[in-house]
Design a protein around this motif. Structure first.
Motif, PDB file in Angstrom:
ATOM      1  N   ARG A  48       0.820  -1.223   0.000  1.00 42.72           N
ATOM      2  CA  ARG A  48       0.000   0.000   0.000  1.00 42.72           C
ATOM      3  C   ARG A  48       0.847   1.263   0.000  1.00 42.72           C
ATOM      4  O   ARG A  48       0.378   2.334  -0.360  1.00 42.72           O
ATOM      5  CB  ARG A  48      -0.916   0.016   1.211  1.00 42.72           C
ATOM      6  CG  ARG A  48      -2.016  -1.024   1.174  1.00 42.72           C
ATOM      7  CD  ARG A  48      -3.033  -0.709   2.265  1.00 42.72           C
ATOM      8  NE  ARG A  48      -4.039  -1.736   2.333  1.00 42.72           N
ATOM      9  CZ  ARG A  48      -3.999  -2.748   3.217  1.00 42.72           C
ATOM     10  NH1 ARG A  48      -3.009  -2.837   4.095  1.00 42.72           N
ATOM     11  NH2 ARG A  48      -4.961  -3.644   3.223  1.00 42.72           N
ATOM     12  N   ASP A  92      -7.260   6.559  -1.090  1.00 46.49           N
ATOM     13  CA  ASP A  92      -7.553   6.098   0.264  1.00 46.49           C
ATOM     14  C   ASP A  92      -6.901   4.721   0.371  1.00 46.49           C
ATOM     15  O   ASP A  92      -7.397   3.747  -0.204  1.00 46.49           O
ATOM     16  CB  ASP A  92      -9.067   6.001   0.457  1.00 46.49           C
ATOM     17  CG  ASP A  92      -9.418   5.350   1.791  1.00 46.49           C
ATOM     18  OD1 ASP A  92      -8.490   5.122   2.616  1.00 46.49           O
ATOM     19  OD2 ASP A  92     -10.610   5.054   1.997  1.00 46.49           O
ATOM     20  N   ARG A 148      -6.825   2.589   2.582  1.00 46.23           N
ATOM     21  CA  ARG A 148      -7.653   1.519   3.143  1.00 46.23           C
ATOM     22  C   ARG A 148      -8.682   1.013   2.143  1.00 46.23           C
ATOM     23  O   ARG A 148      -9.373   0.034   2.368  1.00 46.23           O
ATOM     24  CB  ARG A 148      -8.365   2.006   4.405  1.00 46.23           C
ATOM     25  CG  ARG A 148      -7.411   2.224   5.577  1.00 46.23           C
ATOM     26  CD  ARG A 148      -7.972   3.228   6.546  1.00 46.23           C
ATOM     27  NE  ARG A 148      -8.400   4.439   5.806  1.00 46.23           N
ATOM     28  CZ  ARG A 148      -9.024   5.466   6.341  1.00 46.23           C
ATOM     29  NH1 ARG A 148      -9.338   5.474   7.615  1.00 46.23           N
ATOM     30  NH2 ARG A 148      -9.354   6.523   5.594  1.00 46.23           N
ATOM     31  N   ALA A 190      -7.089  -3.695  -0.890  1.00 43.97           N
ATOM     32  CA  ALA A 190      -6.639  -4.881  -0.148  1.00 43.97           C
ATOM     33  C   ALA A 190      -5.359  -5.420  -0.772  1.00 43.97           C
ATOM     34  O   ALA A 190      -5.181  -5.384  -1.991  1.00 43.97           O
ATOM     35  CB  ALA A 190      -7.728  -5.953  -0.194  1.00 43.97           C
TER      36      ALA A 190
END
Ligand code: AVJ
Length: 365
Positions: A253, A268, A270, A273
């Motif tokens: 990420r 974003d 989050r 995945a």
């Protein structure tokens, strides 16, 4: 494939290079006149880096399937996360390679008593020192040439080595080994090390070109030392890229964080995945970021908007795994002969010493 479109074309991203600034900063390290043993040669500047990131993001996010090159993981945070990965119980490659070098660095130095160790990528590692120690103890070592994209990493690693090796000259090269590899410093007998399994990040055609580029500037006594992860039980492979503590997920990420900061994007993190899967057909691990919901991302510096549909993947890394035969074949195709190979007792990882084969090899295009 689902249609989704960049709503605007990317704005021009060409930045004038600030060569005066670059020269000054390079000058801070180019202190050979003062009798220093550390010099630095710079092929990449921060501005080049910004342009390259912009280009990779435009290309990678507007094509299907979406993909980004793994080199953008490695800002300061990414470097720290990767360091943490190398210590994870699931991530065996670093430990295995270190064990091999621990045991066989002397054999490597005996097979190629080089005066110059060239190390591509991987800057700060203790593995470097195992090789330097062996070459020093064998009496051949004179010069270390670390080649890396990150100047800070090189400068820090270089300083540390000067203190530890009083007779060593360090000539650091800041460059991208997919672009500036044709400019390795000449002279002496060179051992070119490309460790860590990083060659696995390249697709087969890129690997071959890479091996040919090194081969094209290799003298008969020079050698290549290549670290490669080996094919094994897919469960172990996947676990190495999807650890229980979630460090690899954070590393993956992090590329979104880099794009947010460097290009004014609003990912974003989050919303994505971490996925690690074994692609058996291509014999590589894939890391992906999968959109957990529909979302729109704006990238200000590129005047670009990208829509992701839920379940859509962004490919962030391939990490190829080899068999010894495959490795020999790829080396041979690029003008290299396997001289010796060492593996750990479990056969997880291989370190291969290759020498130029007598076949004439065309210079890379
Ligand atoms: C540094 C490229 C060798 O492919 O295993 C580790 C990077 N990515 N975990 C690898 C990485 C996820 C690593 N290399």
């Amino acid at each position: 494939m689902t249609p989704r479109t960049p709503t605007t074309a990317p704005a021009g991203t060409a930045t004038p290079t600030d060569s005066a600034d670059a020269a000054i900063r390079a000058g801070q390290l180019r202190t050979d006149d003062a009798g220093s043993r550390l010099t630095l040669e710079r092929h990449v500047r921060d501005t080049d880096r910004a342009v390259a990131l912009a280009r990779d993001v435009v290309t990678g996010l507007t094509s299907i399937p979406r993909a980004l090159p793994p080199k953008w993981f490695y800002d300061a945070t990414g470097g720290m996360l990767f360091d943490e990965i190398t210590r994870l119980p699931e991530y065996y490659p670093t430990r295995r390679e270190r064990a091999i070098l621990d045991r066989h660095a002397g054999d490597i130095a005996a097979a190629c008593p080089a005066d110059t160790l060239v190390e591509l990528g991987s800057g700060t590692s203790t593995k470097t020192r195992l090789l330097l120690d062996a070459l020093r103890d064998g009496g051949s070592l004179r010069r270390f040439v670390p080649f890396d994209v990150d100047e800070q990493t090189l400068a820090r690693a270089g300083q540390g080595l000067l203190a530890a090796y009083p007779d060593l000259t360090v000539h650091a090269v800041v460059g991208d080994f997919e672009r500036h590899l044709g400019r390795l410093p000449a002279g002496g007998r060179r051992l070119v090390a490309f460790l860590g399994g990083t060659i696995g990040n390249m697709r087969p055609a890129v690997r071959t070109e890479f091996l040919r580029t090194v081969r094209a500037q290799t003298a008969p006594d020079d050698a290549l030392l290549l670290g490669t992860d080996l094919v094994k039980d897919p469960d172990r492979l996947v676990a190495a890229y999807d650890d229980g503590a979630g460090v690899t997920a954070a590393f993956n990420r992090n590329v979104l964080t880099v794009i947010n900061r460097e290009l004014g994007a609003d990912f974003d993190v989050r919303g994505f995945a971490h996925i690690a899967l074994w692609n058996a057909a291509d014999s590589w691990i894939e890391m992906r970021l999968r959109a957990v919901r529909d979302q729109r991302v704006s990238i200000d510096a590129l005047a670009l908007t990208v829509d992701f549909e839920r379940g859509e993947d962004l490919l962030t890394e391939i990490s190829a795994k080899f068999t010894p035969d495959r490795l020999d074949a790829e080396l041979a195709a690029a003008g290299w002969a396997t001289a010796q190979r060492w593996t750990d007792p479990d056969g997880d990882f291989a370190v291969t010493l290759a020498t130029p084969s007598s076949h004439p090899v065309a210079a890379p295009i």
